[in-house]
Design an enzyme around this catalytic site. Sequence first.
Site, short mmCIF file in Angstrom:
data_model
loop_
_atom_site.label_atom_id
_atom_site.label_comp_id
_atom_site.label_asym_id
_atom_site.label_seq_id
_atom_site.Cartn_x
_atom_site.Cartn_y
_atom_site.Cartn_z
N GLU A 48 -0.47 9.36 -14.84
CA GLU A 48 0.56 8.30 -14.95
C GLU A 48 1.90 8.91 -15.33
OE1 GLU A 48 -1.42 5.80 -17.77
OE2 GLU A 48 -1.85 4.28 -16.26
N THR A 221 4.65 3.08 5.36
CA THR A 221 3.29 3.52 5.14
C THR A 221 3.21 4.95 5.67
OG1 THR A 221 2.63 2.69 7.30
CG2 THR A 221 2.24 1.23 5.43
C1 PLP Z 1 1.42 -2.16 7.92
C2 PLP Z 1 2.67 -2.70 7.36
C3 PLP Z 1 2.85 -2.86 5.97
C4 PLP Z 1 1.73 -2.86 4.96
O1 PLP Z 1 0.96 -1.83 4.84
P1 PLP Z 1 -0.44 -1.88 4.05
O2 PLP Z 1 -0.66 -0.43 3.83
O3 PLP Z 1 -1.40 -2.52 4.98
O4 PLP Z 1 -0.25 -2.64 2.80
C5 PLP Z 1 4.11 -3.22 5.52
N1 PLP Z 1 5.12 -3.43 6.38
C6 PLP Z 1 4.98 -3.33 7.70
C7 PLP Z 1 6.15 -3.58 8.59
C8 PLP Z 1 3.74 -2.97 8.24
O5 PLP Z 1 3.60 -2.91 9.55
#
Ligand code: PLP
Length: 405
Positions: A48, A221
Site C-alpha cells: 500500500e 485499461t
Molecule cells: C472496457 C472499458 C472500461 C472498463 O474497463 P473494466 O476493466 O471492464 O472495468 C472503461 N471505459 C471504456 C471506454 C471501456 O471500453
Amino acid sequence: MKDKAISNLIKKESKRQTETLDLIASENFASHDILEALGSPFTNKYSEGYPGKRYYPGNVYCDMVENLARKRALKLFKLNPKKWSVNVQPLSGSPANLAVYFALLEPGDTLMGLKLSSGGHLTHGHKVSITGKHWKAVQYGVDGEGIVDYKEVKRLAHKHKPKIIISGFSAYPRKIDFKKFKAIADEVGAYHMVDMAHIAGLIAGGVYPTPFPYADVVTTTTHKTLRGPRGAMIFSKKELSEKIDKAVFPGLQGGPHNNTTAGIAVALYEAMQRPFKKYAAQIIKNARALAKELKQFGIQLVSGGTDSHLLLLDVRNLGIDGMEAQNRLEKSGIIANRNTVPGDPSPFKPSGVRLGTPSITSRGMKEREMKILAFFIYQALLGRDIKARVVKLCKQFPAKRFLKS
Ligand SMILES: *Cc1c(COP(=O)(O)O)cnc(C)c1O
C-alpha cells in the site's frame, strides 16, 4: 495442479479460446511472458502506498517494478515526465474512472459522457452506475450516421457546465475529434478526460490519433488493444497527479496488485518493440477489409465502415435482432456481442453486433482471412452451420502459443 476441478476448467477454457474466433472488440491474447509475470511471487506482496512511500516493508523490488511500469508508460505514449504523471495501480478500467471523478469532483457535481446506447461506457455516467448516481450525469449522443453529435456536446456543455467532459468510447468505430472536445471543455471550464481503454494499443502503435495534446486526464485499461494483463492506468497533467494518486490510494483501493503491475510493465515493453506497430496497423487493416467484404454481402455497417479495430453491424435488414445474431454466430464458433445501433427503440433489444479484430490479428490473420471470415459471418447470420470450417481456420492460426497448457 492438484486441484483437478480448476485445472480441468483451465484446460477447457484454453481449448475454447483456441477453437473459436474471438471477435469481441475488448478482448485479446496476452503473451506467455505476461502470464508468467501474472503468476509470479509478486502476487504475495502487500505494498500500500507508492514507490518510496509504502506502508509495509520489503518493497524494494515492488518499487522497482512500479517505477519501471510508470517510466515505460510515459515513454510509450511519448509524454514529457515534467508535464505528465501516470498511476499504474487502478485494478481495472472502471475503478480508474471512478478514481478520476473522486479526485476532481465533489459529490453532486456534473460530469458529461456519451450515452451507453450510443457506444459510451457504463462509467461515463449511466444511471445504473455509481457514476450516474453519485454525480449528476449529462449524456450526449451520436447522430443518425453514428458520428458523435458535437453540436449537442457543445450545447449540453454550455447548458449544464459539467466539471468533466469525457470522450473515448466502447463501441465507436470512427476517429474521435479530441481537439474539438478540448475546445468545448475549455469554453466551459471543464476538464477533458479521455478514456482510451479500447484504442490504447492503436494509439501506442501510432495508427490512431493521440489524445494527449488535448486532454487533462487520460485513463485506459491495459487488456484490450494494448494486449496486457487486466488492469488500468491513469495519465494526468502534473498539477492533477497528486489528487489522482490520493484518490486511487487511500481513497478507493488498498494494496496494488504487484503481479499485475509487473505484467503491465511487460506489456508496455512489448508495445515498444517494432512488431507491435505492425500489429496495430494490421488490426485496422483487418477491420477495414472485414468491413469491405461484409458490405459486399449487403450487410449494413453503422457509419458505413471503420477507422479503428471495431465494426458495428446493423442486422435489421437480415430480419433478426442483435441477440439472435450473437446466438447464430456463437453456434458457429464466432464469438461477438450484441450491441445497440443509433436509433434503436430499446436498449434491451439491440439491433446490432459489435465485431473487433484485435484478437484474431494477434493470431496472425490478415486481409486474406478477412475475406473468408466475412463469408463465415454472413453464412452464420443466415442461420447456416459453418462451425467445422471455423474450427479449421482456427487450427491454421493456433492460439496455443499464447496459452499456458
Ligand atoms: C472496457 C472499458 C472500461 C472498463 O474497463 P473494466 O476493466 O471492464 O472495468 C472503461 N471505459 C471504456 C471506454 C471501456 O471500453
